[in-house]
Enzyme design. Structure first.
Site, PDB file in Angstrom:
ATOM      1  N   HIS A  83       0.819   5.424   5.881  1.00 45.74           N
ATOM      2  CA  HIS A  83       0.434   5.735   4.505  1.00 45.74           C
ATOM      3  C   HIS A  83       0.554   7.229   4.203  1.00 45.74           C
ATOM      4  CE1 HIS A  83      -1.668   1.918   5.514  1.00 45.74           C
ATOM      5  NE2 HIS A  83      -1.082   1.575   4.371  1.00 45.74           N
ATOM      6  N   SER A 143       0.808  -1.226   0.000  1.00 46.60           N
ATOM      7  CA  SER A 143       0.000   0.000   0.000  1.00 46.60           C
ATOM      8  C   SER A 143       0.836   1.270   0.000  1.00 46.60           C
ATOM      9  CB  SER A 143      -0.927   0.020   1.217  1.00 46.60           C
ATOM     10  OG  SER A 143      -0.186  -0.089   2.418  1.00 46.60           O
ATOM     11  N   GLU A 193      -5.548   9.837  11.374  1.00 51.25           N
ATOM     12  CA  GLU A 193      -4.159   9.906  11.826  1.00 51.25           C
ATOM     13  C   GLU A 193      -3.507   8.572  11.504  1.00 51.25           C
ATOM     14  OE1 GLU A 193      -3.971  11.043  15.921  1.00 51.25           O
ATOM     15  OE2 GLU A 193      -4.953  12.990  15.576  1.00 51.25           O
TER      16      GLU A 193
END
Length: 368
Positions: free
Chosen positions: A338, A154, A334
């Site tokens: 990422h 990701s 938060e």
């Protein structure tokens, strides 16, 4: 894959050899091209500067679609306005950044070219910016273009449009690549080096990669997770699995490049960055040395970047969003793993700088 396309945007008569695209040119499957939506697309005709420069579309909150066969295409765009300054950003597919805040002064025009890796039979170019313009566009097959394939998780992947400003660094890498190369981002959220193979994603890369292409490999975030589908042990199964990527690339006469896991945003009280990947970083460095594979030590370079910025400023790189700041995250978020788009750009720049420093040939020729 032989057909080329030439589009003239605006309301004036089309330039010779070009197909006219007006603010009413909505996509339909019969023509195979057009805007996804036209309610906010406008146009102007300045009359004077010539066939392609005199008129243009102002593409707000829309994308231009073109049905094509899968493959690599070189896109050339003409941007500008005879009487006012412009600023245009162009993304391809699922948000891959191709042109970032390109500005022109009144009466000046920019012609820019980039290559796009197309899957699912459709080229998609999305427009944004303070004052976006599109005057003309040419699209031609580029089967010989060098391709940088990305395998990862990701932190690398193309995040969807409805997740903006969420972005992977692989999504931002195209802006650092010249027109003779394309980025094919196969990274997917939640995958480890092991599950990327078991789910058949690596096989998709093997079916498309060609001699003298490059394969950048960054895992580790999810290899740490103790479930059967994803977990690998750093000095045994992790290294063994990564070697499958290396061997597969070399068997196909492509060049593998290992990438250590990009750091998460966790600071110690003294302002130093806490390492959350441990032996997974050591294992990749060892493997690169053992197999004589180029290494991008993104763990080191991202650590240096974060420590220079400090705990507060690094929030601007990560998905630390205040409630109401971004439409897609009304309650805020938060997230110390990422990136938002700015962070994706910063990390992609680190990757680009390390690739440049390697001085690999012919890769050097394809980097801006």
């Amino acid at each position: 894959m032989t057909q080329s396309y030439r589009f003239d945007f605006g309301t004036g008569a089309p330039a010779e050899g070009y197909t006219k695209i007006t603010p009413q040119s909505v996509y339909d499957s019969f023509t195979g091209y057009g805007f996804t939506r036209t309610d906010k697309v406008n146009a102007k005709d300045r009359v004077e500067p010539g066939a392609l420069r005199r008129d243009f579309c102002i593409p707000v909150e829309t994308a231009f679609l073109l049905d094509v066969e899968d493959g690599t295409y070189r896109v050339s765009v003409l941007l500008g306005d005879e009487i006012t300054a412009t600023e245009t950003t162009i993304k391809a597919g699922a948000g891959r950044l191709m042109v970032h805040k390109q500005r022109t002064t009144p009466g000046s025009f920019s012609r820019l070219s980039f290559s796009v890796w197309v899957t699912d039979g459709q080229l998609k170019l999305s427009f944004s910016g303070l004052a976006p313009r599109i005057n003309a566009m040419e699209i031609e097959p580029a089967p010989q273009a060098c391709t940088l394939f990305l395998a990862g998780d990701s932190t690398v992947t193309d995040q969807p449009d409805d997740g903006y400003p969420y972005a992977g660094w692989g999504q931002m890498l195209p802006m650092f690549v010249k027109q003779d190369a394309a980025v094919a981002n196969y990274a997917l959220s939640g995958r480890s080096s092991k599950s990327f193979i078991s789910e058949g994603v690596l096989d998709k890369i093997w079916s498309r990669i060609k001699p003298y292409d490059y394969l950048l490999i960054q895992f580790g975030h999810n290899d740490q997770k103790h479930d059967e589908e994803r977990y690998t042990e750093p000095f045994t199964t992790y290294k063994q699995t990564l070697k499958l990527y290396i061997d597969g690339a070399r068997e196909r006469k492509a060049v593998p490049i290992l990438v250590t896991s990009v750091q998460r945003r966790f600071f110690e009280e003294d302002g130093s960055l806490r390492d959350t990947h441990g032996d997974y970083l050591t294992a990749v460095r060892e493997l690169a040395s053992e197999e004589n594979v180029p290494l991008i030590d993104l763990a080191n370079s991202s650590k240096a970047l974060y420590e220079t910025l400090g705990p507060e400023a690094t929030k601007n790189l990560f998905m630390w969003l205040a409630p109401g700041e971004f439409m897609n995250f009304p309650d805020g978020v938060e997230d110390n793993t990422h990136f938002q788009q700015l962070g994706g750009i910063k990390i992609a720049k680190l990757v680009y700088e390390e690739l440049k420093a390697m001085r690999l040939q012919p890769l050097m020729l394809y980097l801006r």
